[in-house]
Each structure stands twice: as structure tokens, then as C-alpha cells.
Design an enzyme around this catalytic site. Structure first.
Site: not given
Ligand code: APR
Length: 325
Positions: A101, A124, A181
């Protein structure tokens, strides 16, 4: 008066869920961004179509950031909520997400700097304290305008478990969690109470320890149920209360990841990094940081958590300097 503007980066489980809660509470217009084509536009429309039943006036729009210029739509946001990136799967800790990340946060931080540098940022993406650090470095934004999720969510879990055990209204349980966290977060027992009655008068040491353990692994407990991702319902309301305090200048006092310098850095033994401490959240971000008095037991737990955050910031720095793959 014009609606407030809230940008949500990442339209996954957390991003979409927080967008819906923000809308239901009518906190402003919501702009959702995701790198995957159409997902943000679809989520925005889906949430928007519920407006007649919910009765909200928020307008939602979605943008695909494959074309960087789409980030221009973020301009003038009052609050930006960063949820882009990978989530945990069973067997992973939040720290396992770090390297994956960091690169995404660097990119997002640079876009914030370019398109909406005057916003208040809520980070987040996990590990949240470290991602706040990376966003700050990449964006150059005054650190008091960046707040990381952590204690707000961990404390709501801690309060829920205490209320369940004591069979009392959860509103009467005042309890909070500080520190990073991560798995060594610090549920602050000595200041936890039910309408003023210390929890140590109500529960045995063993029972409190059991609840503390469950709180520390509360996120993991949900990951083990979901298997393919991590929590998003409790996170989305925990983020929303932080955003609401900014948007309405409510001055809520909530434990969140804040940047420590000066006397606070000295008090807490960690400087120029973000870690969960009780803060007052206002329209300008962090208005005040509270220095908690700690006894020897508290200090030991606190130092563990501080060391994890310091180590992870070092890993992030090394990665950004190209020293790690
Ligand atoms: N720019 C924009 N969006 C992105 C990028 C980027 N560079 N890289 C990834 N994404 C988007 C993905 O396409 C996806 O839709 O981020 C979203 C992440 O969604 P999920 O995989 O469903 O993850 P989520 O459960 O929402 O968690 C996101 O929040 O609570 C934290 O640990 C969790 O690090 C995680 C984050």
C-alpha cells in the site's frame, strides 16, 4: 449555502460503504474515485438511487483515475477520505499490507498535493498510521490536517464488547483505545468506565483481559468470517464520525492517529510520526492533542505499540528510497 464536498478515494468495500453512510447523514456531496474503470461511477449511482427513500440531498459522482486528470474533480474538497489499496485476507496482519500500500499512498498523496492541497485528509488504508505518514510526506500537507483511522474504530469495538459483557446500553460505555492501529494497540483500561463507574469495579481482571484481546484482534475476527476481505460496516461509521466533526466543526474528542511533535512527541516518546492518541477534531483538522498520564503498566504497552509504528515507518522510508523491492 453550497453543500460541503467530500472525496472518497477507493470505491471498494470501505469506500462505498462510507460514501453511503455520509450520504444517509446528508453531510455533503460525495465524489468517489477508483482506478478500476466504472466501479466508482456505478457505486455513486447505486447509492444515489436510494436518496428518495433515505431522504438525503447529497449528490454522488464517480470517476476513474486511470486518467490522472479525473483527479481534478477532487479540487476544493473539504474532506478527502483515502481508502484505496489492498485489504487483508485470513492469516494476514495489517502490517503485511505495508509494502503493497505504500506505493499507492505515495501516488494518492502526490495527487492530493496537485489537485486539492487545502483539504483535510482522513487516511483509512492500512496500516493506517503508516499510510498517514506516507501521505503526509508525499503531499507536503501540514500534518495537523491529516488524521488516521484507528482508535475511532478500535474503541467502538472495545465499547461494543464491554456493553455486551455487562449487558448495559452501549452509549453509557466510555472506553477507548490508543496506540497504533495494529495488533499491539492499547485499550486504555484505567480510563474506561460505565457512566463513570470504572470497568475494573464491574469486571474481573481475567474478563477484562479477554475483552482486550478480542478488541486487539477485532479486525482479524471479521477477516476470518469474510475470508476475501476485511471489515467495512464498523469502519464506515467510525470514519463518518471523524468526517462529521470536521465538516460541522463539532470538536469531538476521539482517539485517532495524529502527528506528534514538540511537547506531545516528548510526552509520548515518538516524534514526526502518526499514532493513535485522543485528539479534538475541528474544521482545521487536529485542534488539540491530549497527553494522557500513564502508569508503568500503560507505558510498557504503549512502548510496544510505538516501536511497531517506528519500525513500520522505517520500512516505508526504505521502500520509498528504493532500498526494498
Ligand atoms: N487509486 C485509486 N483506487 C485504487 C488504487 C489507486 N491507486 N489502488 C487500488 N484502488 C482501489 C481498488 O480498485 C478497490 O476498488 O481501492 C479499492 C479497495 O477496495 P477493497 O479491495 O474492497 O478494500 P477495502 O475493504 O475497501 O479496504 C481498503 O481500507 O480498511 C482498509 O485494510 C483496508 O487497506 C484496506 C483499505
Amino acid at each position: 449555502m453550497a453543500n460541503k464536498k467530500i472525496s472518497v478515494i477507493g470505491a471498494g468495500a470501505v469506500g462505498a460503504s462510507v460514501a453511503q453512510v455520509l450520504a444517509i447523514k446528508d453531510l455533503g456531496d460525495i465524489y468517489i474515485f477508483d482506478i478500476v474503470e466504472d466501479i466508482a461511477a456505478g457505486k455513486a449511482l447505486d447509492i444515489q438511487e436510494g436518496a428518495p427513500h433515505w431522504g438525503f440531498n447529497s449528490k454522488l459522482k464517480g470517476f476513474c483515475t486511470k486518467d490522472e486528470k479525473e483527479y481534478e474533480n477532487m479540487k476544493g474538497s473539504d474532506v478527502i477520505i483515502v481508502t484505496a489499496g489492498l485489504a487483508r485476507k485470513p492469516g494476514m496482519s495489517r502490517d503485511d499490507l505495508l509494502i503493497k500500500n505504500v506505493g499507492i499512498m505515495k501516488d494518492v498523496g502526490e495527487k492530493i498535493k496537485k489537485y486539492s492541497p487545502d483539504s483535510i485528509i482522513i487516511t483509512v488504508t492500512n496500516p493506517a498510521d503508516i499510510m498517514a505518514y506516507v501521505i503526509q510526506k508525499a503531499s507536503g500537507i501540514d500534518p495537523s490536517r491529516i488524521i488516521g483511522l484507528g482508535g475511532s474504530l478500535d474503541s467502538t469495538r472495545f465499547r461494543t464488547f464491554l456493553a455486551e459483557e455487562l449487558d448495559v446500553a452501549v452509549q453509557d460505555v466510555n472506553a477507548f483505545v490508543i496506540g497504533g492501529h495494529g495488533d499491539d494497540m492499547v485499550p486504555f483500561i484505567r480510563y474506561s468506565n460505565v457512566s463513570g463507574i470504572p470497568i475494573s469495579d464491574l469486571l474481573s481482571e481475567e474478563k477484562i483481559e479477554e475483552i482486550v484481546k478480542r478488541t486487539r484482534f477485532g479486525g482479524g475476527e471479521i477477516v476470518n468470517f469474510y475470508k476475501t476481505g476485511s471489515a467495512f460496516y464498523a469502519p464506515s461509521i467510525s470514519i463518518t464520525v471523524m468526517a462529521e466533526s470536521i465538516l460541522k466543526n463539532q470538536k469531538r474528542v476521539i482517539p485517532c492517529a495524529a502527528y506528534l511533535t514538540g511537547k506531545h512527541a516528548e510526552h509520548y516518546g515518538i516524534s514526526n510520526m502518526f499514532i493513535g492518541v485522543p485528539i479534538k477534531i475541528c474544521e482545521n483538522g487536529v485542534e488539540e492533542i491530549y497527553d494522557l498520564k500513564m502508569n508503568e503498566g500503560d507505558k510498557k504497552l504503549w512502548e510496544n505499540s510505538v516501536n511497531s509504528v517506528k519500525n513500520n515507518c522505517k520500512i516505508a522510508d526504505d521502500f520509498l528510497a528504493g532500498k526494498l523491492n
